[in-house]
Design a protein around this motif. Structure first.
Motif, mmCIF file in Angstrom:
data_model
loop_
_atom_site.group_PDB
_atom_site.id
_atom_site.type_symbol
_atom_site.label_atom_id
_atom_site.label_comp_id
_atom_site.label_asym_id
_atom_site.label_seq_id
_atom_site.Cartn_x
_atom_site.Cartn_y
_atom_site.Cartn_z
ATOM 1 N N GLU A 133 0.789 -1.170 0.042
ATOM 2 C CA GLU A 133 0.022 0.095 -0.075
ATOM 3 C C GLU A 133 0.944 1.280 -0.019
ATOM 4 O O GLU A 133 0.640 2.144 -0.829
ATOM 5 N N GLY A 134 1.799 1.421 0.860
ATOM 6 C CA GLY A 134 2.619 2.583 1.075
ATOM 7 C C GLY A 134 3.554 2.948 -0.415
ATOM 8 O O GLY A 134 3.861 3.949 -0.490
ATOM 9 N N SER A 135 3.552 2.075 -1.171
ATOM 10 C CA SER A 135 4.665 1.995 -2.437
ATOM 11 C C SER A 135 3.649 2.856 -3.352
ATOM 12 O O SER A 135 4.375 3.243 -4.401
ATOM 13 N N PHE A 136 2.331 2.939 -3.566
ATOM 14 C CA PHE A 136 1.645 3.468 -4.265
ATOM 15 C C PHE A 136 2.076 5.001 -4.819
ATOM 16 O O PHE A 136 2.085 5.486 -5.711
ATOM 17 N N ASN A 137 2.207 5.734 -3.568
ATOM 18 C CA ASN A 137 2.500 7.063 -4.002
ATOM 19 C C ASN A 137 3.825 7.352 -4.197
ATOM 20 O O ASN A 137 3.875 8.201 -5.204
ATOM 21 N N TYR A 138 4.820 6.580 -3.981
ATOM 22 C CA TYR A 138 6.079 6.636 -4.795
ATOM 23 C C TYR A 138 6.031 6.265 -6.271
ATOM 24 O O TYR A 138 6.675 6.794 -7.104
ATOM 25 N N ILE A 139 5.349 5.308 -6.557
ATOM 26 C CA ILE A 139 5.081 4.870 -7.877
ATOM 27 C C ILE A 139 4.502 5.990 -8.887
ATOM 28 O O ILE A 139 4.848 6.312 -9.785
ATOM 29 N N LYS A 140 3.393 6.535 -8.078
ATOM 30 C CA LYS A 140 2.494 7.446 -8.805
ATOM 31 C C LYS A 140 3.487 8.879 -9.006
ATOM 32 O O LYS A 140 3.322 9.523 -9.982
ATOM 33 N N GLU A 141 4.125 9.236 -7.971
ATOM 34 C CA GLU A 141 5.206 10.512 -8.022
ATOM 35 C C GLU A 141 5.999 10.421 -9.171
ATOM 36 O O GLU A 141 6.287 11.209 -9.871
ATOM 37 N N ASN A 142 6.545 8.975 -9.237
ATOM 38 C CA ASN A 142 7.626 9.129 -10.427
ATOM 39 C C ASN A 142 6.977 9.111 -11.695
ATOM 40 O O ASN A 142 7.773 9.290 -12.629
ATOM 41 N N LEU A 143 5.903 8.207 -11.854
ATOM 42 C CA LEU A 143 5.162 8.380 -12.958
ATOM 43 C C LEU A 143 4.864 9.712 -13.446
ATOM 44 O O LEU A 143 5.052 10.379 -14.535
#
Length: 150
Positions: A133-143
């Protein structure tokens, strides 16, 4: 067709453990509401392939006869599973090759497919990486960085 983001999962669900890992990973990544492409070196169970937008099966495995792991195999040395040599700050890892060129070819092939389909940015992962769950923000920020900075 103009598309921005695609998730690529390089998978090899050859046994129950790997199938469950891919299943879990899909349950997390689907929450991003992005199209998903699975590229695999073996058959993907139908109930998993039905959950994604694209499935590519590529089992092509040409022997290169020039990498060092292939040379180890030719010596018939079956004692090397994993060895690590540590010398102060220097170390070397030796792996018995349980995968082959297929995984590398599938990395390149999946990026070429994404480009052909018109995707501008991809998030690449492999089936044994579990994104939580906590990884989603990181993924979205980088995209988003990729999307705005071209």
């Amino acid at each position: 067709m103009d598309k921005n983001e695609l998730i690529i999962i390089n998978a090899f669900p050859k046994d129950e453990t790997k199938i469950k890992m891919l299943e879990r990973q899909l349950s997390y990544l689907k929450q991003l509401n992005l199209p998903i492409l699975i590229i695999s070196g073996c058959t993907v169970p139908e109930y998993l392939s039905n959950q994604v937008d694209y499935v590519v099966i590529n089992t092509e495995n040409d022997v290169l006869d020039r990498d060092w792991t292939y040379k180890i195999v030719k010596t018939n040395n079956t004692t090397i599973v994993y060895d690590s040599l540590d010398y102060d700050t220097f170390y070397a890892n030796f792996y018995w090759p349980n995968v082959n060129q297929t995984i590398t070819k599938n990395i390149k092939l999946s990026f070429n497919i994404a480009k052909t389909l018109g995707y501008k940015n991809v998030f690449y992962t492999e089936d044994d990486n579990i994104w939580k769950e906590g990884s989603f923000n990181y993924i979205k920020e980088n995209l988003n960085i990729l999307n705005t900075e071209k």
